[in-house]
Enzyme design. Structure first.
Site, PDB file in Angstrom:
ATOM      1  N   ARG A   1     -11.435   5.656  10.874  1.00 39.70           N
ATOM      2  CA  ARG A   1     -10.936   4.279  10.800  1.00 39.70           C
ATOM      3  C   ARG A   1     -12.005   3.324  10.309  1.00 39.70           C
ATOM      4  NH1 ARG A   1      -6.488   1.484   9.699  1.00 39.70           N
ATOM      5  NH2 ARG A   1      -6.415  -0.531  10.756  1.00 39.70           N
TER       6      ARG A   1
ATOM      7  N   ASP B   1      -8.592  -6.757  -4.321  1.00 42.33           N
ATOM      8  CA  ASP B   1      -8.226  -5.440  -3.800  1.00 42.33           C
ATOM      9  C   ASP B   1      -8.890  -4.377  -4.671  1.00 42.33           C
ATOM     10  OD1 ASP B   1      -7.095  -3.112  -2.882  1.00 42.33           O
ATOM     11  OD2 ASP B   1      -5.012  -3.776  -3.102  1.00 42.33           O
TER      12      ASP B   1
ATOM     13  N   SER C   1       0.835  -1.193   0.000  1.00 41.41           N
ATOM     14  CA  SER C   1       0.000   0.000   0.000  1.00 41.41           C
ATOM     15  C   SER C   1       0.878   1.253   0.000  1.00 41.41           C
ATOM     16  CB  SER C   1      -0.947  -0.035   1.213  1.00 41.41           C
ATOM     17  OG  SER C   1      -1.929   0.950   1.136  1.00 41.41           O
TER      18      SER C   1
ATOM     19  N   HIS D   1      -7.797  -5.418   0.075  1.00 47.00           N
ATOM     20  CA  HIS D   1      -6.546  -4.668   0.172  1.00 47.00           C
ATOM     21  C   HIS D   1      -5.657  -5.207   1.290  1.00 47.00           C
ATOM     22  CE1 HIS D   1      -3.806  -1.410  -0.475  1.00 47.00           C
ATOM     23  NE2 HIS D   1      -3.991  -0.910   0.726  1.00 47.00           N
ATOM     24  N   ASP D   2      -6.254  -5.746   2.323  1.00 47.50           N
ATOM     25  CA  ASP D   2      -5.488  -6.290   3.446  1.00 47.50           C
ATOM     26  C   ASP D   2      -4.728  -7.573   3.096  1.00 47.50           C
ATOM     27  OD1 ASP D   2      -5.864  -4.373   5.343  1.00 47.50           O
ATOM     28  OD2 ASP D   2      -7.417  -5.442   6.459  1.00 47.50           O
TER      29      ASP D   2
END
Length: 374
Positions: free
Chosen positions: A223, A318, A153, A351-352
């Protein structure tokens, strides 16, 4: 129970007293960087790998701390003897970026001009500024050139920038789940997150330290929004679906669905440890990153000065930084005849995915790094 491959680790701090000129025009008179290392630097000082962290990351990449065995580093599954970042072969460095909130100089640090926390007066830092400060850390460690710089990222963007800012000081760049610049949609997500913080009454224009409060509500919402974008729809459906919590069904606005409970837990946990001013600056660094901007948006021209070899990795689910964005980097490098390998990993984690212990993904990294000559 300690599951780390590198065991107990301790952070180190180094002070830099030479001024650092920033991209935005400000000058930091001095700064500290906090970092951790794993493995041993060889006699030729040729086996060092810099791991760059993403938006909410820090220097604690691997291992656990003596005071808390459960405090395992954020990328521990890839670092250690026999793992892709093999500490029996490489000397790994993880650093908390300038402007961070885990020990390096940042908004909560004392401003030497006032003796009070910098707060809103701490300058906005960019990916280029981080790389410049990391180069000073490399000087301090006696590392003329990194065997590799890598990250996922925002960390991948730093690896890419290293090849441009210091082309002679990096031999390999591992750019994972990243992009050559943010899309308008991603900038929009970041701005909504920032607005949640900026409009929190406890923010006090960034000087909340002096008021003895923290903009917890704004940071929590920021968050929660960000976390949604890190996950895939399939992953959320599999993990939570539309399941209701026990006793739900009040037809009100309390937590009813499991996904709501999860997001609020993640928001509360993050807001308890992260600094709001750091969050603002990290997201702005993401927004500003665009190496092709000074080359008429021609990414190939921008990357032409890079001398490193590249491994670019993307993940199928992602949607924050889609594989198409990684392929933009690959196509630019191929256009220039530069050395690049590309892997697109089938993963359900969105994405993680770059943080997960995915066997195929780790095998790709492991195979690539085994070919790095020291």
């Amino acid at each position: 129970m300690i599951t780390s491959g590198v065991g107990i680790v301790a952070a180190q701090r180094t002070s830099f007293n030479q001024p650092l000129a920033l991209q935005g025009g400000s000058v930091l008179p001095a700064f500290d960087l906090v970092y951790e290392t794993y493995g041993t630097l060889n006699a030729a000082r040729s086996n060092a790998i810099l791991v760059c962290h993403a938006l909410s990351g820090h220097h604690h990449v691997a291992g656990c701390t003596a005071d808390n065995p459960a405090n395992i580093g954020w990328w521990d599954n890839i670092v250690g003897p026999g793992r892709p970042l093999d500490t029996e072969r490489f000397f790994i460095v993880g650093v908390n970026n300038l402007g961070g909130c885990h020990g390096s100089t940042g908004p909560a640090s004392p401003n030497p001009a006032t003796g009070k926390p910098w707060g809103a007066d701490f300058p906005v830092v960019t990916v280029e500024d981080w790389v410049a400060s990391q180069a000073r850390l490399a000087d301090h460690l006696g590392i003329d050139a990194w065997a590799a710089v890598m990250g996922g990222s925002l960390g991948g963007m730093q690896a890419l920038q290293w090849t441009l800012s210091f082309p002679d000081r990096i031999r390999h760049a591992l750019v994972i789940a990243a992009a050559p610049k943010l899309s308008a949609e991603n900038i929009a997500f970041n701005d909504v997150a920032r607005q949640a913080i900026l409009t929190d009454p406890d923010f006090h224009g960034g000087h909340f330290y002096e008021h003895g409060v923290r903009p917890v509500t704004g940071l929590r919402l920021a968050r929660m929004l960000g976390h949604i974008t890190y996950l895939s729809d399939d992953q959320m459906a599999e993990k939570f679906g539309r399941r209701l919590r026990v006793g739900a069904g009040s037809y009100g606005f309390d937590v009813e669905f499991e996904i709501e409970s999860y997001l609020r837990y993640q928001g509360d946990k993050f807001a308890g440890v992260f600094d709001a001013n750091t969050y603002l600056r990290m997201t702005k660094a993401l927004d500003y990153f665009d190496p092709a901007q000074d080359f008429d948006d021609d990414l190939a021209r921008a990357l032409a000065r890079a001398r490193a070899k590249f491994l670019v990795i993307a993940f199928t689910t992602d949607w924050r930084f889609t594989p198409a964005r990684s392929r933009e980097i690959v196509h630019a490098l191929v256009h220039n005849g530069q050395a690049v390998a590309y892997a697109e990993i089938d993963s359900a984690h969105g994405h993680d995915s770059f943080l997960m212990d995915e066997p195929h993904y780790h095998a790709v990294v492991d195979t690539y790094l085994k070919r790095v000559q020291l």
